[in-house]
Enzyme design. Sequence first.
Site, PDB file in Angstrom:
ATOM      1  N   GLU A   1      -9.847  34.089  -2.337  1.00 44.17           N
ATOM      2  CA  GLU A   1      -9.035  35.036  -3.092  1.00 44.17           C
ATOM      3  C   GLU A   1      -9.012  34.701  -4.576  1.00 44.17           C
ATOM      4  OE1 GLU A   1      -5.917  36.642   0.199  1.00 44.17           O
ATOM      5  OE2 GLU A   1      -5.351  34.770  -0.757  1.00 44.17           O
TER       6      GLU A   1
ATOM      7  N   SER B   1      -0.931  18.664 -10.803  1.00 46.99           N
ATOM      8  CA  SER B   1       0.083  19.053  -9.823  1.00 46.99           C
ATOM      9  C   SER B   1       0.862  17.817  -9.421  1.00 46.99           C
ATOM     10  CB  SER B   1      -0.610  19.675  -8.610  1.00 46.99           C
ATOM     11  OG  SER B   1      -1.142  20.920  -8.974  1.00 46.99           O
TER      12      SER B   1
ATOM     13  N   CYS C   1      -1.831  19.352   0.797  1.00 49.36           N
ATOM     14  CA  CYS C   1      -0.476  19.281   0.230  1.00 49.36           C
ATOM     15  C   CYS C   1       0.456  20.042   1.173  1.00 49.36           C
ATOM     16  CB  CYS C   1      -0.451  19.877  -1.177  1.00 49.36           C
ATOM     17  SG  CYS C   1      -1.507  18.958  -2.320  1.00 49.36           S
TER      18      CYS C   1
ATOM     19  N   CYS D   1       1.621  23.909   0.615  1.00 54.97           N
ATOM     20  CA  CYS D   1       0.629  24.884   0.147  1.00 54.97           C
ATOM     21  C   CYS D   1      -0.093  25.511   1.342  1.00 54.97           C
ATOM     22  CB  CYS D   1      -0.372  24.179  -0.766  1.00 54.97           C
ATOM     23  SG  CYS D   1      -1.716  25.246  -1.292  1.00 54.97           S
TER      24      CYS D   1
ATOM     25  N   CYS E   1       1.707  31.875  -6.148  1.00 51.86           N
ATOM     26  CA  CYS E   1       1.155  30.518  -6.070  1.00 51.86           C
ATOM     27  C   CYS E   1       1.366  29.952  -4.680  1.00 51.86           C
ATOM     28  CB  CYS E   1       1.886  29.591  -7.024  1.00 51.86           C
ATOM     29  SG  CYS E   1       1.809  30.088  -8.708  1.00 51.86           S
TER      30      CYS E   1
ATOM     31  N   CYS F   1      -6.556  33.820 -11.900  1.00 56.33           N
ATOM     32  CA  CYS F   1      -6.436  32.588 -11.115  1.00 56.33           C
ATOM     33  C   CYS F   1      -7.632  32.537 -10.160  1.00 56.33           C
ATOM     34  CB  CYS F   1      -5.109  32.615 -10.364  1.00 56.33           C
ATOM     35  SG  CYS F   1      -4.827  31.139  -9.403  1.00 56.33           S
TER      36      CYS F   1
HETATM   37  N1  SAH Z   1      -5.840  21.631  -6.038  1.00 54.25           N
HETATM   38  C1  SAH Z   1      -5.436  21.998  -7.359  1.00 54.25           C
HETATM   39  C2  SAH Z   1      -5.543  23.468  -7.604  1.00 54.25           C
HETATM   40  C3  SAH Z   1      -4.740  24.324  -6.655  1.00 54.25           C
HETATM   41  S1  SAH Z   1      -3.431  25.019  -7.513  1.00 54.25           S
HETATM   42  C4  SAH Z   1      -4.052  21.480  -7.635  1.00 54.25           C
HETATM   43  O1  SAH Z   1      -3.408  20.985  -6.732  1.00 54.25           O
HETATM   44  O2  SAH Z   1      -3.638  21.518  -8.772  1.00 54.25           O
HETATM   45  C5  SAH Z   1      -2.130  24.324  -6.733  1.00 54.25           C
HETATM   46  C6  SAH Z   1      -0.851  24.824  -7.381  1.00 54.25           C
HETATM   47  O3  SAH Z   1      -0.370  25.933  -6.628  1.00 54.25           O
HETATM   48  C7  SAH Z   1       0.234  23.811  -7.334  1.00 54.25           C
HETATM   49  O4  SAH Z   1       0.294  22.982  -8.430  1.00 54.25           O
HETATM   50  C8  SAH Z   1       1.423  24.666  -7.340  1.00 54.25           C
HETATM   51  O5  SAH Z   1       1.667  25.002  -8.671  1.00 54.25           O
HETATM   52  C9  SAH Z   1       1.013  25.900  -6.656  1.00 54.25           C
HETATM   53  N2  SAH Z   1       1.536  25.990  -5.286  1.00 54.25           N
HETATM   54  C10 SAH Z   1       0.956  25.592  -4.150  1.00 54.25           C
HETATM   55  N3  SAH Z   1       1.722  25.927  -3.097  1.00 54.25           N
HETATM   56  C11 SAH Z   1       2.800  26.552  -3.585  1.00 54.25           C
HETATM   57  C12 SAH Z   1       3.912  27.195  -3.005  1.00 54.25           C
HETATM   58  N4  SAH Z   1       4.072  27.285  -1.682  1.00 54.25           N
HETATM   59  N5  SAH Z   1       4.839  27.736  -3.826  1.00 54.25           N
HETATM   60  C13 SAH Z   1       4.658  27.708  -5.162  1.00 54.25           C
HETATM   61  N6  SAH Z   1       3.610  27.162  -5.758  1.00 54.25           N
HETATM   62  C14 SAH Z   1       2.685  26.590  -4.992  1.00 54.25           C
END
Ligand code: SAH
Length: 385
Positions: free
Chosen positions: A111, A238, A135, A138, A359, A124
Amino acid sequence: MSEVQQQIQLKPLQQGVADSGRINLLGLDRAGLEAFFAAIGEKKFRATQVMKWVHQLGVVDFQEMNNLSKGLRNQLAESSCVQNLQVAQDLLSKDGTRKWLLRLHDGNHIEAVYIPEDDRGTLCVSSQVGCALDCSFCSTGRQGFNRNLTTAEIISQVWLAAHLLEEEKKPGRKITNVVMMGMGEPLLNFDNVVSAVRIMMDDFAYGLSKRRVTVSTAGVVPAMDRLADILDMRLAVSLHASNDELRNELVPVNKKYPLKELMAACRRFIDKQNSRSRITFEYVLLDGINDQPEHARELIKLLKGIPTLMNLIPFNPFQGSGYNTSSKNAVLRFSEILHKAGMTTVVRKTRGEDIDAACGQLAGKIEDKSRRHRRFAKPRFGMEK
Ligand code: SAH
């Protein structure tokens, strides 16, 4: 489909021809294209010509490239192609956010999301099919990991978004910024991400300045050092936790590269970049987990001396996550403590919720080679409330 979301109907784009054995020129940065033309006995400036055709004018048929000789056009058509991903779904949120589900040639889906704001339009972009970092908050991580995207697959997200937005013919719907914050860990797909960022910044492709391209990492320390050595762009880290115990749970790569090492890498990164740069730290606020005043105070100590933009992100829930979103009061209290300590702090607005584009909600449709979803069938850490 609900009233608030709308499936966009557009005429089919020229998608390029799927064909094995031909080089996809979409994925070659300037150095790659120059080497390609040198190998077929052509001059360097062909790289510039083809970049303009492909990225700026959106032309994928070599026969339309009328400043190339007929012979060269035929030669290119035989040896190479300009092949984009297929748009499987195209959704528009009531707030103007637009999300594309894109089909890869192997049947997986990723996506990409366009987020318009008053003064900018941010795309994005995804870097991997799924993610191996797992994580806990996520949804991409829950899908498991399948494979790295090629440079062409990363750039195709930008190409498609740029040209599909152009077709809307609405003022202000342009890509001014790219954030590598979609699916995947960009720094675990290092070479392809670096080439893609180079194409994004090339004046004859998308011409984005180094301040407008952000690579986001969960903290793969050795790759942060490599990146700082070869590329000037914005870095987002992050963070999500202020101590190792909590971070090991939320961002498991922390067990490999704990906070002390991560912070040292951030300092080295700043030292290598020009003096005006700072690091964006992302911090998803999870109710009762990492959103207490003591966590804010711990963060201030942790980030002392690092030029910081703190991005606080209210947690976007997804089914079975086991977490809750922090209350407005908790978010406010947290940001005020940081603010009073002199830290530049912003609270990220949630966008595109009605089309699952927020996000952490990017799931795509992937084949999980790690079979992670089976292991995570039950809620984790007993935190379901
Ligand atoms: N792997 C990289 C790029 C992925 S972006 C990284 O970790 O930076 C990951 C970002 O998505 C996280 O920093 C957070 O800002 C956002 N994210 C992930 N899961 C989320 C959630 N459930 N709610 C809000 N933000 C989230």
